[in-house]
Enzyme design. Structure first.
Site, PDB file in Angstrom:
ATOM      1  CB  SER A 146      -0.890   0.010   1.247  1.00 18.50           C
ATOM      2  OG  SER A 146      -1.493   1.279   1.443  1.00 18.50           O
ATOM      3  CE1 TYR A 159      -3.892  -1.690   4.813  1.00 15.59           C
ATOM      4  CE2 TYR A 159      -3.125   0.505   4.227  1.00 15.59           C
ATOM      5  CZ  TYR A 159      -3.630  -0.723   3.858  1.00 15.59           C
ATOM      6  OH  TYR A 159      -3.872  -0.993   2.541  1.00 15.59           O
ATOM      7  CE  LYS A 163      -1.667  -3.757   2.945  1.00 18.83           C
ATOM      8  NZ  LYS A 163      -1.911  -5.049   2.232  1.00 18.83           N
TER       9      LYS A 163
END
Length: 306
Positions: A146, A159, A163
């Site tokens: 991401s 997150y 990632k």
């Protein structure tokens, strides 16, 4: 692109990007094991693929635990005799500012994204290595990164960390798996999904596309590299194919009209001082040496036309 007789497992394939990946792989001829935490969603995708003339089976389960990862590989082998491609797309969000984020919110995201990628890739590579020794078949691993993992993003400590960790594992795995003929790459898709629909700059355009079939505007597709889930699926099919046998250890961006290659971290400015660096010496020279090129953080805000 012909993937006839290849066997692919796609996690988180019940909707959005995962659905696009699974559908595109099946359309190219692959036999697909569709995974999702939502068993009804997984079954619906299988019906859709089979209805279009493809081959697929559902194997639901929330990724993270080793037993789920091993079950996915076992299902592929039981149904189709092997596993050739793994796409680790499954993910969840628990966005919160650092000082408000709970242990549970942090752990949940890392368990699905980071541990889930690790356990699924480990299970697949174990099988692929065995197949490689038997007939030189190798395999294809495609994991999903991401922009948040590349640049950071406000409210996404968990997150972004997951990632970024996934990309770090890709670099290591590409070296470890090379002798077995297994390629390992990360893709960084930017697309209209349930996750991005919450972003104010994108929301009205995603809603118009989803509800009324209005194409995403050119400034989004080209200027921001933001498209539909289907726009990102071609990259997965390419990386799963024989044409990509020399592509490994790469982080590749895809979205709308844009295809890109992300750089790996590297030293951008270096300075040396005989005898080493004291705090005072660093302060004296910082602005004119290594500090003269500070690196940007965060995902640039969309340039919405006025």
């Amino acid at each position: 692109m012909d993937l006839t007789a290849r066997v692919a497992v796609v996690t988180g394939a019940g909707r959005g990007l995962g659905l696009a990946y699974a559908s595109a792989l099946a359309a190219a001829g692959a036999n697909v094991v569709v995974n999702d935490a939502d068993s009804d969603a997984a079954a619906g995708v299988v019906s859709r693929i089979v209805g279009a003339g493809g081959k697929a089976v559902a194997e639901p389960g929330a990724v993270g635990p080793t037993e789920v990862a091993e079950r996915l590989v076992e299902r592929a082998v039981e149904e189709y005799g092997r596993i050739d491609v793994l796409v680790t797309n499954a993910g969840v969000l628990r966005d919160r500012m650092l000082w408000k984020m709970s242990d549970e919110e942090f752990d949940t995201v890392l368990d699905v994204h980071l541990r889930g990628t690790f356990t699924c890739v480990r299970a697949a590579v174990r099988r692929m290595r065995k197949q490689g020794w038997e007939n030189g078949a190798g395999g294809r691993i495609v994991v999903v990164g991401s922009p948040a993992g590349q640049r950071g993003n406000i409210g996404q400590t968990n997150y972004s960390a997951a990632k970024a960790g996934i990309v770090g594992m890709v670099r290591t795995w590409s070296m470890e798996c090379a002798r077995a003929g297994i390629t390992v790459n990360a893709i960084v898709p930017v697309a209209a999904t349930a996750m991005t629909a919450t972003m104010p700059a994108f929301a009205p355009f995603i809603e118009a596309w989803q509800n009324d079939g209005v194409p995403l505007p050119a400034w989004l597709r080209a200027g921001e590299g933001f498209g539909t889930p289907e726009d990102a699926a071609g990259l997965v099919v390419f990386l799963a194919s024989a044409e990509a046998e020399t592509v490994t250890g790469q982080v590749i961006g895809i979205g709308g009209d844009k295809l890109s290659l992300w750089t790996h971290p590297e030293e951008v400015t270096v300075s040396y001082r005989h005898g080493g660096w004291t705090a005072d010496a660093i302060a004296e020279t910082w602005a004119s040496t290594v500090g003269r090129n500070p690196q940007q953080v965060g995902i640039p805000a969309p340039a919405v036309p006025s």
